[in-house]
Design an enzyme around this catalytic site. Sequence first.
Site: not given
Ligand SMILES: NC(=O)c1ccc[n+]([C@@H]2O[C@H](COP(=O)([O-])OP(=O)(O)OC[C@H]3O[C@@H](n4cnc5c(N)ncnc54)[C@H](OP(=O)(O)O)[C@@H]3O)[C@@H](O)[C@H]2O)c1
Length: 223
Positions: A12-13, A52-53, A145, A149, A178, A180
């Site tokens: 993802g991001i 793991d955070v 969620y 946040k 985004v 993802t």
């Molecule tokens: N995508 C959007 O539209 C969007 C919008 C607003 C905000 N965000 C924020 O942007 C950030 C990245 O989102 P994303 O879209 O890339 O999400 P994603 O595709 O679900 O990826 C989440 C990432 O966080 C990691 N993660 C989850 N729980 C964890 C933990 N306990 N310890 C360590 N790593 C952990 C996952 O690791 P694993 O692969 O090991 O699970 C993965 O690398 C997040 O904070 C999300 O809330 C995203």
Amino acid sequence: MPRVLVTGAGRGIGLEFARQYRADGCDVLATCRNADAAAALEALGCETAILDVTDAAAIDKFAAGIPVQSLDVAILNAGTAGQRTPVLEPTSPEDFDAVMRTNVFGPMRLIAVLADRVARGGRIAVLSSRMGSIGITNNGRSVLYRASKAGLNAVARAASFELAPRGVIVVVLSPGWVKTDMGGPGADLDAATSVAGMRAAIAHTSAADSGRFVDHAEASIVW
Ligand SMILES: NC(=O)c1ccc[n+]([C@@H]2O[C@H](COP(=O)([O-])OP(=O)(O)OC[C@H]3O[C@@H](n4cnc5c(N)ncnc54)[C@H](OP(=O)(O)O)[C@@H]3O)[C@@H](O)[C@H]2O)c1
């Protein structure tokens, strides 16, 4: 060479942040949770760590291995959406704990233990969301969620004041919607566009506006 930390960089991001900073010639320390993700990040030239955070002891051990004032940018990206339940549907204690520990506790503890690992003039960026804005909330969906946040926003904003005397700048980012695993295929933005915009926002945030909440286009978001 600037040194950049990205948490949750396995997909993802976070993965896109790691890819773009590497492409710019930065040293990237990327954390993920499994060996396959680590191998893919190492193939990009990243140094990796399993983290793991939600694990306080693991966070402390990880931070202890980072030299003092060695990071130019720390991106606290790891996050989870949890069950997208509306307000009137009872939230389980398990889901509450998982989302709050990941989205609030993790970055909160990381900020505390990384504070002296970030160089003067360096930046801590947290991945928040427009859904963390109380001011623009106009429905009751995904309340856990949203609450997580909003909590993260409070932590990061408070940290900006405590970190100011150390010359460490804080920026609270909304990536937009985004494509993802979290955002889904119907989202507005590809990760490359969102991350390019957020990298600019990180670079443009100064000591004078530390603690600001902006989106990927650097537009301010109300708290
Ligand atoms: N995508 C959007 O539209 C969007 C919008 C607003 C905000 N965000 C924020 O942007 C950030 C990245 O989102 P994303 O879209 O890339 O999400 P994603 O595709 O679900 O990826 C989440 C990432 O966080 C990691 N993660 C989850 N729980 C964890 C933990 N306990 N310890 C360590 N790593 C952990 C996952 O690791 P694993 O692969 O090991 O699970 C993965 O690398 C997040 O904070 C999300 O809330 C995203």
